[in-house]
Design a protein around this motif. Structure first.
Motif, mmCIF file in Angstrom:
data_model
loop_
_atom_site.group_PDB
_atom_site.id
_atom_site.type_symbol
_atom_site.label_atom_id
_atom_site.label_comp_id
_atom_site.label_asym_id
_atom_site.label_seq_id
_atom_site.Cartn_x
_atom_site.Cartn_y
_atom_site.Cartn_z
ATOM 1 N N ALA A 84 -12.833 -27.650 16.205
ATOM 2 C CA ALA A 84 -12.740 -26.825 17.419
ATOM 3 C C ALA A 84 -13.441 -27.593 18.541
ATOM 4 O O ALA A 84 -14.454 -28.233 18.308
ATOM 5 C CB ALA A 84 -13.432 -25.492 17.192
ATOM 6 N N GLU A 85 -12.854 -27.545 19.725
ATOM 7 C CA GLU A 85 -13.465 -28.332 20.796
ATOM 8 C C GLU A 85 -14.572 -27.553 21.482
ATOM 9 O O GLU A 85 -14.445 -27.130 22.627
ATOM 10 C CB GLU A 85 -12.381 -28.760 21.782
ATOM 11 N N ILE A 86 -15.612 -27.343 20.732
ATOM 12 C CA ILE A 86 -16.748 -26.580 21.240
ATOM 13 C C ILE A 86 -18.011 -27.386 20.965
ATOM 14 O O ILE A 86 -18.181 -27.945 19.880
ATOM 15 C CB ILE A 86 -16.858 -25.213 20.519
ATOM 16 N N LYS A 87 -18.867 -27.442 21.983
ATOM 17 C CA LYS A 87 -20.144 -28.142 21.798
ATOM 18 C C LYS A 87 -21.028 -27.319 20.862
ATOM 19 O O LYS A 87 -21.172 -26.119 21.031
ATOM 20 C CB LYS A 87 -20.802 -28.262 23.170
ATOM 21 N N MET A 88 -21.581 -28.000 19.842
ATOM 22 C CA MET A 88 -22.456 -27.284 18.907
ATOM 23 C C MET A 88 -23.860 -27.825 19.039
ATOM 24 O O MET A 88 -24.068 -29.028 18.944
ATOM 25 C CB MET A 88 -21.992 -27.550 17.476
ATOM 26 N N THR A 89 -24.801 -26.932 19.229
ATOM 27 C CA THR A 89 -26.190 -27.385 19.327
ATOM 28 C C THR A 89 -27.060 -26.583 18.364
ATOM 29 O O THR A 89 -26.694 -25.488 17.935
ATOM 30 C CB THR A 89 -26.739 -27.218 20.758
ATOM 31 N N ARG A 90 -28.197 -27.176 18.032
ATOM 32 C CA ARG A 90 -29.167 -26.500 17.162
ATOM 33 C C ARG A 90 -30.464 -26.458 17.950
ATOM 34 O O ARG A 90 -30.833 -27.469 18.558
ATOM 35 C CB ARG A 90 -29.350 -27.337 15.888
#
Ligand SMILES: [Zn+2]
Length: 198
Positions: A163-169
């Motif tokens: 999915a073209e979504i930025k993932m951050t932690r």
């Protein structure tokens, strides 16, 4: 019901609380009956009201009296960012930092196969649907820094691969094994600011 049966059914009911075994249940029952009848009455009313009136927000899964909670229906929030937390108490902590203005999704738990908590129990199907049906650009994984919290974050990351979504932690100003509920809001605010792309 006989006298003893009435008492026994109260004791059995109290055993549904986490960490309360037969002995503590009996102690609690005596306490409520002998020392705090008024408190017991308030408790029973409150539990019954909460059960009757509180449901889950259909967007973020937090508890609410409405179909959609206050945060989800607010016009002032950034609808393109969603922060995933384990428990409603974590959402409250995030709100107290005043540094986050996006949306939320509350898992109501964390993956824990040994306790029988799988993807279904933490509502991941609803989370995916929620993400698909809105224009989310960034997902902030704010599960706890415990083994289970990390595994849950990792699982969600894999699930949304492609999915073209930025993932951050959120960043580790948090101690290892740390639970969001117990850290101060300054540290949590910093962890959100310094979140790392996954
Ligand atoms: Zn909501």
């Amino acid at each position: 019901m006989k006298d003893t049966e009435v008492l026994q059914s109260l004791v059995d009911a109290l055993k549904c609380l986490p960490g309360v075994g037969p002995k503590s249940a009996l102690r609690l029952a005596y306490y409520l009956l002998q020392r705090n009848r008024k408190g017991a009455d308030t408790l029973s009313q409150s539990i019954s009201n909460a059960l009757e009136q509180l449901g889950h927000c259909k967007l973020c899964n937090d508890f609410t009296e409405q179909e959609v909670c206050k945060i989800c229906s607010s016009q002032k929030r950034d609808v393109h960012t969603i922060c995933i937390v384990e428990m409603p108490s974590d959402l409250l902590m995030m709100e107290q930092t005043h540094s986050y203005k996006g949306m939320y999704f509350v898992l109501m738990g964390r993956l824990s196969p040994l306790d029988g908590v799988g993807p279904k129990e933490i509502h991941l199907d609803r989370l995916i649907e929620r993400i698909k049906s809105s224009e989310i650009r960034e997902i902030i994984l704010a599960t706890n820094f415990t083994a289970e919290g990390n595994a849950t974050a990792q699982y969600i990351k894999e699930l949304l691969k492609g999915a073209e979504i930025k993932m951050t932690r959120i960043a580790r100003g948090l101690p290892m094994g740390g639970e969001i509920e117990y850290i101060d809001s300054g540290t949590l605010a910093q962890a959100v600011v310094e979140r790392k792309q996954l």
